[in-house]
Design a protein around this motif. Structure first.
Motif, PDB file in Angstrom:
ATOM      1  N   ILE A   1       0.792  -1.242   0.000  1.00  0.00           N
ATOM      2  CA  ILE A   1       0.000   0.000   0.000  1.00  0.00           C
ATOM      3  C   ILE A   1       0.814   1.277   0.000  1.00  0.00           C
ATOM      4  CG2 ILE A   1      -2.043  -1.031   1.082  1.00  0.00           C
ATOM      5  CD1 ILE A   1      -1.288   0.403   3.645  1.00  0.00           C
ATOM      6  N   CYS A   2       2.095   1.189   0.237  1.00  0.00           N
ATOM      7  CA  CYS A   2       2.897   2.412   0.204  1.00  0.00           C
ATOM      8  C   CYS A   2       2.675   3.076  -1.139  1.00  0.00           C
ATOM      9  CB  CYS A   2       4.377   2.115   0.391  1.00  0.00           C
ATOM     10  SG  CYS A   2       5.404   3.567   0.098  1.00  0.00           S
ATOM     11  N   SER A   3       2.214   4.331  -1.121  1.00  0.00           N
ATOM     12  CA  SER A   3       1.893   4.944  -2.412  1.00  0.00           C
ATOM     13  C   SER A   3       3.043   5.792  -2.928  1.00  0.00           C
ATOM     14  CB  SER A   3       0.610   5.760  -2.297  1.00  0.00           C
ATOM     15  OG  SER A   3       0.838   6.880  -1.485  1.00  0.00           O
ATOM     16  N   ARG A   4       4.198   5.668  -2.277  1.00  0.00           N
ATOM     17  CA  ARG A   4       5.355   6.471  -2.653  1.00  0.00           C
ATOM     18  C   ARG A   4       4.963   7.945  -2.789  1.00  0.00           C
ATOM     19  NH1 ARG A   4       5.729   1.635  -4.509  1.00  0.00           N
ATOM     20  NH2 ARG A   4       4.233   2.092  -6.125  1.00  0.00           N
ATOM     21  N   CYS A   5       4.225   8.409  -1.797  1.00  0.00           N
ATOM     22  CA  CYS A   5       3.772   9.794  -1.846  1.00  0.00           C
ATOM     23  C   CYS A   5       4.814  10.723  -1.243  1.00  0.00           C
ATOM     24  CB  CYS A   5       2.458   9.948  -1.092  1.00  0.00           C
ATOM     25  SG  CYS A   5       2.597   9.606   0.666  1.00  0.00           S
ATOM     26  N   GLY A   6       5.766  10.164  -0.516  1.00  0.00           N
ATOM     27  CA  GLY A   6       6.878  10.962  -0.023  1.00  0.00           C
ATOM     28  C   GLY A   6       6.587  11.819   1.189  1.00  0.00           C
ATOM     29  N   MET A   7       5.421  11.657   1.796  1.00  0.00           N
ATOM     30  CA  MET A   7       5.122  12.509   2.948  1.00  0.00           C
ATOM     31  C   MET A   7       5.958  12.121   4.159  1.00  0.00           C
ATOM     32  SD  MET A   7       1.166  13.405   2.818  1.00  0.00           S
ATOM     33  CE  MET A   7       0.183  13.191   1.368  1.00  0.00           C
ATOM     34  N   CYS A   8       6.439  10.889   4.161  1.00  0.00           N
ATOM     35  CA  CYS A   8       7.268  10.437   5.267  1.00  0.00           C
ATOM     36  C   CYS A   8       8.601  11.192   5.303  1.00  0.00           C
ATOM     37  CB  CYS A   8       7.522   8.943   5.150  1.00  0.00           C
ATOM     38  SG  CYS A   8       7.970   8.406   3.495  1.00  0.00           S
TER      39      CYS A   8
ATOM     40  N   PRO B   1      12.193   8.154   3.550  1.00  0.00           N
ATOM     41  CA  PRO B   1      12.074   6.835   4.185  1.00  0.00           C
ATOM     42  C   PRO B   1      11.549   5.738   3.265  1.00  0.00           C
ATOM     43  CG  PRO B   1      11.426   8.507   5.729  1.00  0.00           C
ATOM     44  CD  PRO B   1      11.715   9.222   4.443  1.00  0.00           C
ATOM     45  N   ALA B   2      10.561   6.046   2.437  1.00  0.00           N
ATOM     46  CA  ALA B   2      10.005   5.003   1.585  1.00  0.00           C
ATOM     47  C   ALA B   2      11.074   4.419   0.663  1.00  0.00           C
ATOM     48  CB  ALA B   2       8.845   5.551   0.759  1.00  0.00           C
ATOM     49  N   PHE B   3      12.120   5.191   0.414  1.00  0.00           N
ATOM     50  CA  PHE B   3      13.203   4.712  -0.447  1.00  0.00           C
ATOM     51  C   PHE B   3      13.938   3.533   0.196  1.00  0.00           C
ATOM     52  CE2 PHE B   3      16.871   4.858  -3.171  1.00  0.00           C
ATOM     53  CZ  PHE B   3      16.391   5.418  -4.341  1.00  0.00           C
TER      54      PHE B   3
ATOM     55  N   CYS C   1       3.522   9.370   7.937  1.00  0.00           N
ATOM     56  CA  CYS C   1       2.967   8.628   6.802  1.00  0.00           C
ATOM     57  C   CYS C   1       1.454   8.555   6.947  1.00  0.00           C
ATOM     58  CB  CYS C   1       3.552   7.224   6.768  1.00  0.00           C
ATOM     59  SG  CYS C   1       2.660   6.134   5.650  1.00  0.00           S
ATOM     60  N   PRO C   2       0.724   8.923   5.894  1.00  0.00           N
ATOM     61  CA  PRO C   2      -0.734   8.887   5.987  1.00  0.00           C
ATOM     62  C   PRO C   2      -1.267   7.505   6.352  1.00  0.00           C
ATOM     63  CG  PRO C   2      -0.027   9.816   3.884  1.00  0.00           C
ATOM     64  CD  PRO C   2       1.199   9.394   4.592  1.00  0.00           C
ATOM     65  N   HIS C   3      -0.580   6.467   5.895  1.00  0.00           N
ATOM     66  CA  HIS C   3      -1.044   5.115   6.211  1.00  0.00           C
ATOM     67  C   HIS C   3      -0.456   4.592   7.514  1.00  0.00           C
ATOM     68  CE1 HIS C   3      -2.959   4.698   2.352  1.00  0.00           C
ATOM     69  NE2 HIS C   3      -1.843   4.923   1.712  1.00  0.00           N
ATOM     70  N   GLY C   4       0.452   5.336   8.112  1.00  0.00           N
ATOM     71  CA  GLY C   4       1.100   4.843   9.324  1.00  0.00           C
ATOM     72  C   GLY C   4       1.988   3.644   9.052  1.00  0.00           C
ATOM     73  N   ILE C   5       2.668   3.660   7.925  1.00  0.00           N
ATOM     74  CA  ILE C   5       3.518   2.518   7.565  1.00  0.00           C
ATOM     75  C   ILE C   5       4.767   2.487   8.440  1.00  0.00           C
ATOM     76  CG2 ILE C   5       5.001   1.588   5.730  1.00  0.00           C
ATOM     77  CD1 ILE C   5       2.877   2.440   3.752  1.00  0.00           C
ATOM     78  N   GLY C   6       5.078   1.343   9.002  1.00  0.00           N
ATOM     79  CA  GLY C   6       6.230   1.213   9.890  1.00  0.00           C
ATOM     80  C   GLY C   6       7.506   0.947   9.126  1.00  0.00           C
ATOM     81  N   ILE C   7       8.095   2.009   8.610  1.00  0.00           N
ATOM     82  CA  ILE C   7       9.328   1.853   7.839  1.00  0.00           C
ATOM     83  C   ILE C   7      10.386   1.127   8.671  1.00  0.00           C
ATOM     84  CG2 ILE C   7      11.226   3.110   6.753  1.00  0.00           C
ATOM     85  CD1 ILE C   7       8.798   3.305   5.088  1.00  0.00           C
ATOM     86  N   ALA C   8      10.445   1.448   9.969  1.00  0.00           N
ATOM     87  CA  ALA C   8      11.469   0.819  10.802  1.00  0.00           C
ATOM     88  C   ALA C   8      11.310  -0.699  10.806  1.00  0.00           C
ATOM     89  CB  ALA C   8      11.401   1.367  12.225  1.00  0.00           C
TER      90      ALA C   8
ATOM     91  N   GLY D   1      12.523  11.130  -7.582  1.00  0.00           N
ATOM     92  CA  GLY D   1      13.398   9.981  -7.413  1.00  0.00           C
ATOM     93  C   GLY D   1      12.662   8.768  -6.873  1.00  0.00           C
ATOM     94  N   LEU D   2      11.602   9.026  -6.154  1.00  0.00           N
ATOM     95  CA  LEU D   2      10.875   7.944  -5.499  1.00  0.00           C
ATOM     96  C   LEU D   2       9.831   7.338  -6.433  1.00  0.00           C
ATOM     97  CD1 LEU D   2      10.883   6.886  -2.560  1.00  0.00           C
ATOM     98  CD2 LEU D   2       8.913   8.339  -2.146  1.00  0.00           C
ATOM     99  N   THR D   3       9.319   8.191  -7.334  1.00  0.00           N
ATOM    100  CA  THR D   3       8.197   7.786  -8.173  1.00  0.00           C
ATOM    101  C   THR D   3       8.591   6.713  -9.174  1.00  0.00           C
ATOM    102  OG1 THR D   3       7.199   9.953  -7.961  1.00  0.00           O
ATOM    103  CG2 THR D   3       6.527   8.641  -9.850  1.00  0.00           C
TER     104      THR D   3
END
Ligand code: HEM
Ligand code: SF4
Ligand code: SF4
Lengths: 245, 218, 164
Positions: free
Chosen positions: A26-33, A50-52, A93-100, B140-142
């Motif tokens: 579900i990570c939408s790679r929106c970059g808000m994190c 972080p999503a990276f 993160c809008p979804h509260g994804i636990g990157i850690a 870069g992320l997209t």
């Protein structure tokens, strides 16, 4: 480096828990994190979003582990080298994804492939052999405690440092450096707990409550370390275990 | 020719699309549940419902940090989702179709509203797409598929608007609208659009964890 | 704390008979119970507090830490952001044991350095050994005029021996 694809795909399957599968999809790679991460705040580059950090992991799943060594090396450098697993990004993160948690899983993959960073691997070995990650022996530990207690008794004559006392309320644990490099810290803990008058004890065997296995992403070893301390605490029948500062 | 396609699209294909969408999402939820139960190894549950619900509300209201740290994207997010859901469920044309086949109906919104809402949603999609293309870190992320998803969501909106406003060829636009909407529905379970259901699960899981750790909703 | 308090029961598949507790909680409980006597306003120098992810973001010790600080420090200054939203000290996740990634770590400490600088504090109190190193490196590499002190030391100095 040749890759043991069997181990890799087994590890990938092992790690694919409920949350991991959900979050990777579900990570939408929106970059808000990005706002969450101090790597990004200090240097706003795409690699610091972080999503990276989970891209290499996503890559592995997509290719079902059929990858070459460079992918794994990237995974290692990204997941060990650019994340402190501080979880700040999760709050952004809008979804509260636990990157850690995902980074932890990615580290687990690196561990299974024999890519644990040497410093962590060494500390982990020490921890398993000596019960603490700096390789302090039991005698050294007992001596240090005695020495610091004597110092403390100069200001606080009634100070005590009970060892292996069953039925105490609290079990005191430390970071090994409190013993090896900064015995003053031990002094301070003893002072605080004696001043507060709590009923505490220490264990001569399991006094390191840090867990490098957690950092390394090595769940098997992390479990052994945690079990060592937990078993001791249960044997001593304490109500609570005070973790290292 | 166009009528054949149209009849297929509003007939069997709609059924197929909804079936795939709903069973797909249900499968993902069940799979999550099964794996989560396995990971608990029989330990007593310690799920913090209050915190989980608060976590969702914090995002949806929105009281969370994201709203402050990325206000524009948050606005775009809401400007996309609210119209999308409102138009999908309350457009008179949609409700009428439902009434014809199932005999159930509920109040609808005036068509002008629908047009305005659709335009807002399209603007939001435009913003999200532009941000993806222009913001250096986000670029870069997209991945290409992220833009594709935006396009996929935009298509039914665009064609629906065009059909209603009678831009271009009406039967063609309407057919394209139904087709693209069906495709979107079918893809929901297999793409990041599955967040439609999993958003709540994810937010609940993290919210419960944060509650356990006495951090609270955020 | 993270390991023993939250993860280990799931790793080992059993519940423990004891509770894992961060030291801050014990100190704060004793302070509130009146058993731990601290000299009010013992520390006069401007001071700030690094909210460790271990004890604040992962164990909710924000209020407890502030309760303790407000007794012993007269000039307490918050970083912005602070509490659950504070920036990481940069040294978590085993960064202290991976010299190969040290450059990246130091570059990422800039965020924290800016926060500390803005407070003007001369002491940064840390409640975690990882933070101790992280903040120390921050001060060194970004030339901040602040010393780092462990919370235990900061409190132990202020213990009121007569009162106890
Ligand atoms: C039903 C409840 C839904 C919830 C709670 C939800 C929630 C979210 C959240 C939290 C985000 C990320 C932040 C943002 O951009 O706002 C998001 C993004 C998005 N959602 Fe949803 N969503 C839902 C349904 C849908 C549906 C039905 C669609 C389309 C068919 C959709 C399409 C999108 C798109 C295109 C994005 C943006 C991805 C990007 O940034 O590129 N969502 N959604
Ligand atoms: S904020 Fe969340 S959904 Fe967006 S890119 Fe980051 S992890 Fe993915
Ligand atoms: S958990 Fe990792 S990616 Fe997230 S904010 Fe902390 S260091 Fe950055």
């Amino acid at each position: 480096m040749t890759i043991d694809t069997q181990t890799l795909s087994r590890t990938l399957a092992d790690k694919a828990g409920a949350r991991l599968e959900m979050w990777l999809s579900i990570c939408s790679r929106c970059g808000m994190c990005a706002e969450g991460c101090h790597y990004y705040a200090s240097n706003p580059r795409p690699e610091h979003v972080p999503a990276f950090r989970v891209k290499p992991l996503v890559d592995l799943y997509k290719k079902r582990g059929q990858v070459d060594a460079t992918v794994l090396e990237t995974l290692r450098d990204v997941c060990y080298g650019t994340c402190t697993m501080c979880q700040r990004c999760t709050m952004y993160c809008p979804h509260g994804i636990g990157i850690a948690a995902l980074v932890h899983a990615a580290r687990g993959v690196a561990v299974a492939m024999g890519l644990t960073p040497p410093g962590l691997a060494k500390g982990l070995e020490n921890a398993l052999e000596f019960g603490n990650n700096l390789g302090v022996t039991e005698d050294d530990f007992l001596e240090t405690v005695e020495w610091q207690l004597e110092e403390l008794q100069e200001e606080m004559p009634f100070a005590r440092a009970p060892m292996d006392k069953e039925g105490a309320e609290f079990l005191l644990t430390f970071h090994p450096r409190d013993i090896k490099f900064y015995p003053q810290n031990l002094f301070n803990y003893l002072k605080l707990y004696n001043a507060a008058g709590i009923d505490f004890t220490m264990s001569s065997k399991a006094w390191d409550s840090t867990n490098l296995g957690l950092f390394a992403g090595d769940v098997a070893k992390a479990s052994r370390l945690a079990a060592n301390v937990a078993d001791t605490a249960e044997r001593l029948k304490v109500k609570a275990l005070i973790t290292a500062e | 020719m166009i009528h054949v396609v149209y009849n297929f699209a509003v007939g069997p294909m709609v059924w197929l699309a909804f079936t795939i969408c709903i069973t797909g999402l249900a499968y993902r939820l069940i799979r999550y549940r099964r794996k989560a139960v396995a990971a608990k190894k029989g330990l007593p549950g310690d799920f913090r419902t209050t915190w989980a619900v608060r976590s969702m509300l914090y995002y949806l209201l929105p009281l969370n940090r994201t709203a402050k740290s990325s206000p524009w994207s948050t606005v775009a997010g809401f400007a996309l989702h609210i119209p999308l859901l409102v138009v999908a469920f309350f457009l008179s044309a949609h409700v009428i179709m439902l009434e014809q086949s199932w005999g159930v109906a509920w109040p609808t919104i005036p068509d002008v509203w629908a047009d305005v809402l659709t335009i807002i949603a399209l603007a939001a999609l435009g913003f999200l797409a532009l941000k993806r293309l222009l913001h250096p870190a986000l670029r870069g992320l997209t991945e290409p598929k992220d833009l594709l998803v935006l396009l996929l969501v935009a298509l039914p909106l665009l064609t629906g608007l065009a059909a209603h406003r009678q831009w271009g060829d009406y039967p063609l636009m309407l057919t394209l609208h139904v087709l693209s909407a069906n495709i979107l529905l079918m893809l929901i379970p297999f793409t990041k659009l599955s967040h439609m259901a999993l958003f709540f699960v994810s937010r609940a899981a993290t919210g419960s964890d944060f509650g356990k750790r006495q951090v609270g909703a955020w | 704390m993270k390991a023993l308090g939250f993860e280990a029961p799931y790793w080992l598949g059993r519940k423990f008979s004891f509770e894992a507790m961060p030291p801050i909680k014990v100190w704060a409980d004793c302070l509130h119970a009146g058993t731990l006597k601290l000299k009010p306003g013992f520390h006069a120098a401007p001071v700030t507090f690094q909210d460790s992810c271990n004890f604040v973001r992962n164990a909710g010790m924000y209020q407890q830490s502030r309760d303790l600080m407000s007794v012993v420090a007269t000039d307490f200054r918050e970083m912005h952001p602070h509490g659950n939203a504070t920036y990481c000290c940069g040294n978590g996740g085993g960064q202290g044991l991976m010299p190969e990634y040290k450059q990246a770590k130091i570059a990422a400490l800039k965020a924290k350095a800016d926060c500390i600088l803005a407070t003007g504090a001369k002491t940064v109190v840390v409640a975690c050994h990882n933070c101790e190193d992280g903040i120390h490196e921050t001060c060194k590499n970004y030339e901040l005029d602040a010393k780092v002190e462990l919370f235990s030391a900061y409190l132990a100095e202020a213990v009121d021996l007569q009162g106890n």
